[in-house]
Write a protein that holds these residues in place. Structure first.
Motif, mmCIF file in Angstrom:
data_model
loop_
_atom_site.group_PDB
_atom_site.id
_atom_site.type_symbol
_atom_site.label_atom_id
_atom_site.label_comp_id
_atom_site.label_asym_id
_atom_site.label_seq_id
_atom_site.Cartn_x
_atom_site.Cartn_y
_atom_site.Cartn_z
ATOM 1 N N HIS A 166 0.823 -1.207 0.000
ATOM 2 C CA HIS A 166 0.000 0.000 0.000
ATOM 3 C C HIS A 166 0.859 1.260 0.000
ATOM 4 C CE1 HIS A 166 -3.795 -2.170 1.461
ATOM 5 N NE2 HIS A 166 -4.037 -1.659 0.295
ATOM 6 N N VAL A 167 1.872 1.276 0.869
ATOM 7 C CA VAL A 167 2.713 2.479 0.965
ATOM 8 C C VAL A 167 3.478 2.689 -0.337
ATOM 9 C CG1 VAL A 167 4.633 3.539 2.181
ATOM 10 C CG2 VAL A 167 2.874 2.353 3.469
ATOM 11 N N LEU A 168 4.016 1.584 -0.891
ATOM 12 C CA LEU A 168 4.718 1.700 -2.173
ATOM 13 C C LEU A 168 3.779 2.217 -3.248
ATOM 14 C CD1 LEU A 168 6.651 -1.667 -2.111
ATOM 15 C CD2 LEU A 168 7.686 0.592 -2.116
ATOM 16 N N GLY A 169 2.527 1.752 -3.201
ATOM 17 C CA GLY A 169 1.540 2.192 -4.186
ATOM 18 C C GLY A 169 1.294 3.684 -4.087
ATOM 19 N N ILE A 170 1.123 4.189 -2.850
ATOM 20 C CA ILE A 170 0.918 5.634 -2.673
ATOM 21 C C ILE A 170 2.114 6.388 -3.248
ATOM 22 C CG2 ILE A 170 0.593 7.478 -0.988
ATOM 23 C CD1 ILE A 170 -0.534 5.376 0.931
ATOM 24 N N SER A 171 3.309 5.907 -2.893
ATOM 25 C CA SER A 171 4.526 6.565 -3.357
ATOM 26 C C SER A 171 4.572 6.604 -4.882
ATOM 27 C CB SER A 171 5.743 5.832 -2.795
ATOM 28 O OG SER A 171 6.897 6.193 -3.496
ATOM 29 N N SER A 172 4.300 5.462 -5.518
ATOM 30 C CA SER A 172 4.390 5.406 -6.977
ATOM 31 C C SER A 172 3.349 6.290 -7.639
ATOM 32 C CB SER A 172 4.172 3.975 -7.479
ATOM 33 O OG SER A 172 5.174 3.147 -7.006
ATOM 34 N N ILE A 173 2.130 6.285 -7.104
ATOM 35 C CA ILE A 173 1.071 7.071 -7.743
ATOM 36 C C ILE A 173 1.387 8.559 -7.620
ATOM 37 C CG2 ILE A 173 -1.348 7.747 -7.536
ATOM 38 C CD1 ILE A 173 -1.917 4.806 -6.816
ATOM 39 N N LEU A 174 1.836 8.990 -6.430
ATOM 40 C CA LEU A 174 2.158 10.408 -6.272
ATOM 41 C C LEU A 174 3.310 10.805 -7.187
ATOM 42 C CD1 LEU A 174 1.833 10.892 -2.410
ATOM 43 C CD2 LEU A 174 0.168 11.381 -4.184
ATOM 44 N N ALA A 175 4.328 9.934 -7.274
ATOM 45 C CA ALA A 175 5.458 10.238 -8.148
ATOM 46 C C ALA A 175 4.992 10.304 -9.597
ATOM 47 C CB ALA A 175 6.554 9.193 -7.983
ATOM 48 N N ALA A 176 4.099 9.383 -9.975
ATOM 49 C CA ALA A 176 3.626 9.352 -11.362
ATOM 50 C C ALA A 176 2.836 10.607 -11.690
ATOM 51 C CB ALA A 176 2.772 8.107 -11.596
ATOM 52 N N ILE A 177 1.972 11.029 -10.751
ATOM 53 C CA ILE A 177 1.204 12.261 -10.975
ATOM 54 C C ILE A 177 2.164 13.431 -11.184
ATOM 55 C CG2 ILE A 177 -0.283 13.950 -9.825
ATOM 56 C CD1 ILE A 177 -1.696 11.619 -8.447
ATOM 57 N N ASN A 178 3.154 13.510 -10.313
ATOM 58 C CA ASN A 178 4.115 14.599 -10.386
ATOM 59 C C ASN A 178 4.837 14.623 -11.726
ATOM 60 O OD1 ASN A 178 5.550 16.747 -9.362
ATOM 61 N ND2 ASN A 178 6.102 15.698 -7.477
ATOM 62 N N ILE A 179 5.253 13.445 -12.175
ATOM 63 C CA ILE A 179 6.013 13.373 -13.428
ATOM 64 C C ILE A 179 5.132 13.768 -14.611
ATOM 65 C CG2 ILE A 179 7.069 11.732 -15.024
ATOM 66 C CD1 ILE A 179 8.294 10.405 -12.473
ATOM 67 N N ILE A 180 3.900 13.259 -14.635
ATOM 68 C CA ILE A 180 3.021 13.606 -15.758
ATOM 69 C C ILE A 180 2.771 15.114 -15.791
ATOM 70 C CG2 ILE A 180 0.694 13.361 -16.704
ATOM 71 C CD1 ILE A 180 0.583 10.588 -15.790
ATOM 72 N N VAL A 181 2.462 15.677 -14.616
ATOM 73 C CA VAL A 181 2.148 17.110 -14.591
ATOM 74 C C VAL A 181 3.371 17.922 -15.008
ATOM 75 C CG1 VAL A 181 1.451 19.023 -13.128
ATOM 76 C CG2 VAL A 181 0.354 16.821 -12.862
ATOM 77 N N THR A 182 4.552 17.519 -14.519
ATOM 78 C CA THR A 182 5.769 18.232 -14.914
ATOM 79 C C THR A 182 5.925 18.213 -16.431
ATOM 80 O OG1 THR A 182 6.781 17.491 -12.864
ATOM 81 C CG2 THR A 182 8.249 18.382 -14.530
ATOM 82 N N ILE A 183 5.748 17.031 -17.020
ATOM 83 C CA ILE A 183 5.986 16.912 -18.455
ATOM 84 C C ILE A 183 4.931 17.692 -19.242
ATOM 85 C CG2 ILE A 183 6.080 15.308 -20.390
ATOM 86 C CD1 ILE A 183 7.187 13.222 -18.433
ATOM 87 N N LEU A 184 3.687 17.612 -18.802
ATOM 88 C CA LEU A 184 2.639 18.265 -19.586
ATOM 89 C C LEU A 184 2.622 19.773 -19.385
ATOM 90 C CD1 LEU A 184 -0.381 15.791 -19.282
ATOM 91 C CD2 LEU A 184 1.313 15.982 -21.091
#
Lengths: 534, 301
Positions: free
Chosen positions: A172-190
């Motif tokens: 669960h914790v890894l999942g939260i970490s990955s999802i937040l990181a993924a959101i951050n990366i997508i928003v940065t790129i877009l």
């Protein structure tokens, strides 16, 4: 806007000092560095477990470990390598390089970025708790440790003791970490691309991470949902994975692999992105057919989401279902093959030189393609019925993931180390590392193909004496492979300590892109004013 | 570099992420301890929840303060919006998982376990002899219909299914109207009618809270009168999984609405800068849509 000016001056004074710099960080470079250090520690931890497995398997019979401990180590080796080593290392490179490559001042949501990272150490702590729970914590129940393999299939995983609960919350914790990181990366790129940096002008590494982050957002919640249902089955009396209660244990396999198969591309794609940076640089030619690479990546993503059940051919699905999954899986070799040909075409007639990153890149193309071909073998249902759960599968996915994911990251480390530290690494030692590492890797895993074809099952502590010779070879190879990483650590430490030749801004003769216009090492804040890309 | 329009706001080092990590750690680790009966478990969990409450208060206060100081450019606003949309996308994936499971239990699981139809073909050819022996899959054999299973060895006992009329229908009407009131509030915000904004948003919160109360009443009724529990086979399992996670999201959404309502009352939002309002509105609509899907697939079909 005078207030903004004040704020601006306030936080561009350089790096904060002491432990606060790291623990309270909002700087993409520092967070990237922490990701990379964490990943290397986990690589060593997972590697030691792998060497323990190989030490146990060097001869038939029981050497060092008891069966429960062995099973526990097999499970945690996979989890630590996937979630602890490869994903954080790729995320560390994304943190470091994406803002530099697209001309952004930082990641789009810097505080969230730090949260994504610091969740990893506590996930690691919970995972270690899970490993040690059978020995340290007494909950009044029998606890064998997580002996299910990383796939944690019920009904076995419903019966493991408290260590499984700690593992579920680790996920669960890894999942939260990955999802937040993924959101951050997508928003940065877009959102944070410099003016003129159109989507198709983005470096391939940025593209691969965009697709990876998108996959993570889609599949991480599915795993979270699956393990939550498992937790409910274990403690709250539900029947999700209990056939006698109207549920179905096989549904967990579907949920797991709906996550697990795209996860393979999550591990793989960032490394393909590194290849897309390294090969043009050392071939001194632009990337061949970038548009087609991007399109094939999108196809790979879509296909990757709909072929999960090829991991489950032997569960007794209907003929129509397995046939669909077979065709889908084999179709994946088309976009992947296209990528490989694009990279070869990039090298074609280029003025090539063979620095360490390029050696790894070429190694990936050869060995990953080999791992891909055994993948096609495994995708064929009647063949898979023979290979399933044998050492052949172990050989296959290590040939896919070590060259496909890990070597891409190694190539990235050597490629960008001069940019990160401002010092050239020792090229001789780098090449020595490449050859010992690749030699050790092939000696470890190549014999396992034969073991699997001859019928040696995987994940079992003991084996028939007929398999001894290849196992001895494999174990010796694994020690060479493992120990070679000390050399890598030494090379990196030398650079970090400022030994070695000073790196120029461009570092490599053929390097092109925004990140190479910055000084090496780049200052604490970069691209505060976005560059204009023509 | 002279105006906020041109520089992207990069916050200074912040302790909030670490507070968040502490809260998440306390909650998850504490839950793992609690389900195994450790005495310190509930305390660790509670500490985690308290830290998280402090976190949200503190972190969001900081952000609100930064907005007040005019640090945020248009670009930062877009980052926040995109971030929220992708977060909702991950929530969609989370709920889609459970709806997918529901579909699987209804249409796939029992057929392929029992060798019925094309899904059961492998079973029929490979395992028919086991089927006849009636030993290995005895439990699954008796699972005739997915709603009629009382759980492993009848552990849940006989139960009645939850009907689609009555409380669930009222709840549907409540949530759908709350979707209308929040839209009215949004339009009022855009056209500067503060009074309408505060009233309509207040109505949304009331509707949401009444929904949660009705849901709690429905659970009580299910346990007391219908004997529909978590142990009532796969029907009870999926019913509580889907409605439970949805109810949790409504609760979180209502708390978020309350905060936004208080901020509206203080006059925090302008026509051009009201990200928090829109984020919560999106979230609320998402919760709304999930309920409609729930009502159709869980209660009706």
């Amino acid at each position: 806007m005078s207030t903004a000016d004040v704020a601006h001056d306030d936080h561009h004074h350089g790096a904060p000092t002491g432990w606060r710099r790291w623990v309270f960080s909002t700087n993409h470079k520092d967070i990237g560095t922490m990701y990379l250090i964490f990943a290397f520690c986990m690589l060593i931890f997972g590697g030691l477990m792998a060497m323990a497995i190989r030490a146990e398997l060097i001869f038939p019979g029981m050497q060092l470990l008891s069966p429960d401990v062995y099973n526990n180590i097999v499970t945690n080796h996979a989890l630590v390598m996937i979630f602890g080593a490869v994903m954080p290392a790729a995320a560390g490179m994304a943190n470091w390089m994406i803002p530099l490559m697209i001309g952004a001042p930082d990641m789009a949501l810097p505080r969230l970025n730090n949260l994504s990272f610091w969740l990893l150490p506590i996930a690691a702590f919970t995972l270690v708790t899970s490993m040690l729970a059978p020995y340290l914590l007494d909950f009044g129940t029998v606890d064998t440790g997580v002996n299910t393999g990383w796939t944690i299939y019920p009904p076995l995983s419903a019966k493991v003791g408290a260590s499984m609960d700690f593992l579920i919350f680790t996920i669960h914790v890894l999942g939260i970490s990955s999802i937040l990181a993924a959101i951050n990366i997508i928003v940065t790129i877009l959102n944070l691309r410099a003016p003129g940096m159109t989507m198709m002008k983005m470096p391939l590494f940025v593209w691969t991470w965009l697709v990876t982050a998108f996959l993570l957002i889609l599949v991480m919640p599915v795993l979270a949902g699956g393990v939550t249902m498992l937790l409910f089955d274990r403690h709250f009396g539900t029947s999700f994975f209990d056939a006698a209660g109207g549920g179905d244990p096989v549904l967990f396999q579907h949920l797991f692999w709906f996550f697990g198969h795209p996860e393979v591309y999550v591990l793989l794609l960032p490394s393909i992105g590194v290849l897309g940076m390294v090969i043009p640089t050392f071939s001194r030619k632009p990337l061949f057919g970038k548009t087609s690479l991007v399109i094939s990546m999108a196809i790979l993503m879509v296909l990757g989401l709909i072929v999960w059940a090829h991991h489950q051919y032997t569960i007794g699905m209907s003929l129509g279902t397995v046939t669909y999954f077979m065709i889908g899986t084999i179709l994946i070799s088309i976009p992947v093959g296209l990528m490989v040909f694009n990279f070869i075409a990039t090298m074609w007639r280029g003025a090539m030189t063979f620095e360490t990153p390029m050696l790894f890149a070429i190694g990936i193309i050869l060995m990953f393609t080999f791992g891909g071909l055994t993948g096609v073998m495994l995708a064929v249902i009647p063949a898979d019925m023979q290979y399933h759960d044998s050492m052949f599968v172990v050989a296959h996915f290590h040939y896919a993931l070590i060259p496909g994911a890990l070597y891409g990251l190694y190539a990235g480390v050597f490629f960008w180390l001069p940019k990160w530290t401002g010092r050239m690494y020792d090229e001789k030692l780098g090449k020595l590392f490449f050859w010992t590492n690749v030699g050790g890797f092939n000696l470890t895993f190549f014999p396992q193909h034969f073991l699997g074809l001859a019928g040696m099952p995987r994940r079992i502590i003991d084996y028939n004496v007929a398999f001894t010779e290849f196992n001895v070879m494999s174990s010796i190879g694994s020690f060479i492979f493992g120990i070679s990483h000390i050399l890598m650590l030494y090379i990196i430490i030398k650079c970090v300590k400022g030994q070695g030749e000073k790196a120029t801004d461009q570092v490599w003769e053929g390097a092109k892109g925004l990140e190479w216009q910055l000084p090496s090492p780049p200052p604490f804040h970069t691209w505060a004013t976005a560059p204009t890309v023509k | 570099m002279s105006s906020a329009e041109e520089t992207y706001y990069c916050p200074e080092p912040s302790h909030w992420p670490i507070v968040a990590v502490a809260g998440i750690f306390g909650f998850t680790f504490g839950t793992a301890l609690t389900v195994n009966g450790a005495v310190i478990g509930p305390y660790t969990m509670a500490a985690g929840v308290l830290i998280l409450a402090y976190l949200f208060y503190g972190w969001f206060s900081d952000v609100i303060g930064e907005i007040g100081k005019g640090y945020y450019s248009k670009k930062v606003d877009i980052s926040f919006r995109q971030g929220m949309l992708w977060f909702i996308a991950s929530e969609v994936a989370f709920f889609a998982t459970f709806f997918g499971c529901l579909w699987y239990y209804r249409n796939v699981a029992s057929d392929w376990q029992n060798g019925v139809g094309y899904l059961g073909s492998t079973f029929k050819y490979l395992y028919a002899h086991l089927y006849e022996a009636k030993e290995i899959l005895s439990g699954a054999q008796e699972a005739l219909s997915w709603t009629a299973n009382n759980g492993h060895v009848n552990k849940g006992g006989d139960f009645t299914n939850m009907g689609g009329l009555g409380v669930p229908l009222i709840n549907t009407i409540l949530l759908l109207s709350s979707g209308v009131t929040i839209t009215i509030a949004h339009h009022a915000l855009l056209s500067g009618h503060r009074k309408t904004l505060i009233n309509a948003l207040g109505a949304t919160i009331v509707l949401g809270l009444v929904f949660v109360c009705f849901q709690a009443y429905e659970y009580g009724h299910a346990y007391a009168s219908l004997n529909l529990t978590l142990e009532s086979g796969i029907y009870g399992s999926t019913f509580y999984l889907l409605t439970g996670f949805h109810g949790f999201h409504v609760t979180v959404g209502a708390i978020m609405l309350l905060v936004v309502w208080a901020r509206c009352a203080k006059g925090h939002f302008s026509k051009d800068q009201h990200f928090a309002f829109e984020a919560v509105a999106w979230y609320w609509h998402f919760v709304d849509v999930v309920w409609v899907a729930l009502y159709i697939f869980v209660y009706w079909l």
